[in-house]
Scaffold this active site. Structure first.
Site, short mmCIF file in Angstrom:
data_model
loop_
_atom_site.label_atom_id
_atom_site.label_comp_id
_atom_site.label_asym_id
_atom_site.label_seq_id
_atom_site.Cartn_x
_atom_site.Cartn_y
_atom_site.Cartn_z
N ARG A 251 5.13 -33.26 -85.21
CA ARG A 251 4.52 -33.04 -86.54
C ARG A 251 5.38 -33.66 -87.63
NH1 ARG A 251 6.71 -27.59 -88.95
NH2 ARG A 251 8.20 -27.07 -87.33
N SER B 79 4.04 -26.61 -93.07
CA SER B 79 4.10 -26.47 -91.61
C SER B 79 3.62 -27.73 -90.90
CB SER B 79 3.22 -25.30 -91.16
OG SER B 79 3.70 -24.10 -91.74
N GLU C 99 -10.99 -24.08 -93.80
CA GLU C 99 -11.01 -25.17 -92.81
C GLU C 99 -12.35 -25.89 -92.76
OE1 GLU C 99 -9.90 -22.10 -92.28
OE2 GLU C 99 -7.74 -22.50 -92.24
N HIS D 173 1.14 -27.40 -84.32
CA HIS D 173 1.47 -26.12 -83.67
C HIS D 173 0.56 -25.85 -82.47
CE1 HIS D 173 3.52 -25.92 -87.45
NE2 HIS D 173 4.03 -24.73 -87.22
N ASP E 50 4.22 -16.61 -83.18
CA ASP E 50 3.03 -16.13 -83.89
C ASP E 50 2.02 -15.49 -82.94
OD1 ASP E 50 3.71 -16.58 -86.48
OD2 ASP E 50 2.70 -18.51 -86.66
#
Lengths: 269, 312
Positions: free
Chosen positions: B8, B35, B56, B106, B114
């Site tokens: 990322r 993130s 989204e 992620h 998480d």
């Protein structure tokens, strides 16, 4: 002016006749919501929008039919503009046909495929943002259904249009008051509808959406709204123009029979 | 590119670098730009970055509109939350073959602490079944950089799977990335371990362990899961006779399914599909989860010996 209005009204009648014949020939489709928004489409395509069916100009105004089930109205309008031959209209929903049941970007004049509700305003936002980045003067028009406004994405998008102050974008809601299962206020209450849009940061204009003069006036007003997006809440009649279809949920997604088509065409003259 | 960066971070840096050169790149995010690392682009090009907030569906629709308006739109959020907008991806981005590049950060179990709600073990399946969609899974930072650059110029939609954590470097700076072409990173003629993303380094370790037991395991890095490199897979099936696939994804609908389809239709050989066995993730350290779910070199070795040893 009067002559021009007369011409637009005549065009609306021609397009309504196409819609009845197309949906009848297809044996399925959505006449009610196509007839309700016909006058809006006619004013947009034959009076307001800068567009040329012969060339895909970068600076053309864009139209997105978020309520994609009104495809017959869009197709008939595009054909009358000259985007494709009128003879193609009879291919709607047919095997191997040129015209898909819902708007498909493979069809000349259709900017984006649609049909799954609630998505057009987001796409319109993106086009409006791109135009702004490019200092492109083109404007973006997007037509939503009122039942469609049950979709959460509409309000995600409504926030974005206001946040980015998209004054190059105009949304029109075809407020015909009916969705498939019944009256919008019974299925999922939308009122106070204009206050909702206002509170989301939009300039709101309410009109009789089957009145050509009022539609023209509303679009004129949108040109002077700076720093915020505008929504035209167009109060219409589902099935407008055909007495036995007007205000009838039954004709949301049902083709007219042979006899109904003859009666409808009798009325549409 | 510092190859110890996570994929990322590498994507974020590459977008920032490419942003100078290519003015039609725009980047969108849904309130996770720190993130996903799209913030790196946002900091340099605030006018070409659009944060849509936690929304989204609108992320995808807006990206689609920007693409229709002539832009190449990179849209990032956690892989898991992109899947929330699967229908928008299907009906607009994929259907209209738009220049929207989805950055799924992620992914897999890499968002380990998480827990199951934020881990994504289904994205490859959900993206591979969409017509027009390409699916890419970079193995390390260098490959991530090359993939992003390639996607800037390649027309059409794609899904780029990215990790939260750094993963071992596999490639060096002179690595020549070819879209749609699997990379043989270890030679071998006894069996082939076909891996993608984080599991490639586990496959390499397994190959080295197997070598000590006199099993020569070839390793293929499949960075492009769709369109998949059918020729390399068939060549390996013919030359090594045994195939193991391994991925940090459900055993259903991912790399294993894609490879199995090719093998079964063209040249059936014994095969084992390794992945997450039809379950959700959970909270914990990344290594704890990988080991718990059997996604490591030890399990690959065990499966290799079962598959190959029985037929020796």
């Amino acid at each position: 002016m009067l002559k021009m209005i007369r011409k637009l009204k005549d065009k609306a009648t021609v397009i309504r006749r196409h819609i009845i014949k197309m949906v009848h020939s297809a044996g399925s489709g959505h006449p009610g919501g196509s007839l309700s928004c016909t006058d809006i489409l006619v004013v947009l395509y034959f009076h307001v929008m800068k567009h040329d069916p012969q060339k895909k100009d970068r600076e053309r105004d864009r139209f997105i039919l978020s309520k994609g089930h009104a495809a017959p109205a869009l197709y008939a309008t595009l054909a009358e503009c000259g985007y494709f031959p009128i003879s193609k209209l009879e291919t709607l929903r047919k095997n191997g046909g040129y015209l898909q049941g819902h708007p498909d970007s493979s069809i000349p004049g259709v900017e984006v495929s649609s049909g799954s509700l609630g998505q057009g305003l987001s796409v319109a936002n993106g086009i409006a943002l791109a135009a702004r980045l490019d200092e492109n003067p083109s404007r973006v028009f997007v037509l939503l259904g009122d039942g469609e406004c049950d979709e959460g994405q509409v309000w995600e998008a409504a926030m974005l249009s206001a946040h980015y102050k998209l004054d190059n974008l105009v949304a029109i809601v075809d407020r015909n008051g009916l969705q498939i299962d019944g009256q919008t206020e019974q299925i999922m209450c939308l009122e106070p509808f204009s206050k909702k849009w206002e509170s989301f940061g939009w300039h709101v204009i309410e009109i009789d959406g089957n009145n050509i003069e009022e539609i023209i006036k509303a679009f004129n007003e949108t040109e002077n709204i700076i720093g915020k997006p505008t929504v035209i809440i167009a109060h219409t009649f589902k099935g407008k123009g055909v007495s036995f279809m007007e205000g009838k949920c039954a004709f949301h997604g049902k083709a007219p029979t042979d006899e109904e088509m003859i009666r409808a065409l009798e009325e549409l003259k | 590119m510092d190859n110890l960066l996570s994929t990322r971070e590498a994507c974020g840096l590459t977008l920032q670098n490419m942003g100078h050169k290519e003015k039609d790149i725009v980047v969108l995010d849904a309130d996770l730009s720190g993130s996903t690392q799209t913030k790196k682009f946002a900091d340099k090009f605030p006018n070409r970055f659009f944060n849509v907030g936690c929304a989204e569906q609108n992320l995808i629709g807006t990206a689609a509109g920007l693409a229709i308006g002539g832009k190449t739109a990179f849209a990032g959020t956690f892989a898991m939350f992109l899947m929330r907008a699967w229908e928008q991806i299907r009906n607009t981005v994929a259907h209209d073959n738009l220049n929207v590049k989805l950055l799924g950060s992620h992914s897999g179990l890499t968002n380990s602490k998480d827990g199951g709600s934020h881990q994504c073990l289904e994205d490859i399946a959900l993206m591979c079944c969409l017509p027009n969609m390409s699916v890419l899974n970079p193995v390390d930072a260098i490959e991530a950089e090359k993939i992003v650059i390639n996607e800037v110029y390649r027309k059409g939609p794609s899904y780029i799977r990215m990790n939260r954590i750094s993963t071992p470097a596999i490639n060096t700076d002179d690595y020549n990335f070819e879209f749609g072409k699997a990379v043989e990173i270890r030679e071998g003629e006894d069996l082939t371990i076909i891996a993608t993303g984080t599991m490639v380094s586990e496959a390499v370790k397994a190959s080295e362990k197997l070598k000590k037991e006199d099993i020569k395991a070839r390793v293929l890095n499949v960075h492009t899961i769709k369109p998949i490199d059918k020729n390399s897979i068939l060549k390996s099936a013919k030359e090594t006779g045994h195939i193991i696939t391994v991925e940090e994804h459900s055993i259903y609908g991912g790399l294993g399914s894609a490879v199995a389809g090719i093998i079964v239709e063209n040249y059936p050989v014994p095969m084992k599909i390794m992945g997450v066995n039809d379950r959700f993730g959970e909270s914990g350290d990344y290594n704890y989860l990988i080991n718990k779910f059997g996604l490591n070199d030890v399990e690959i070795v065990k499966n290799a010996k079962e598959l190959y040893g029985d037929r020796k």
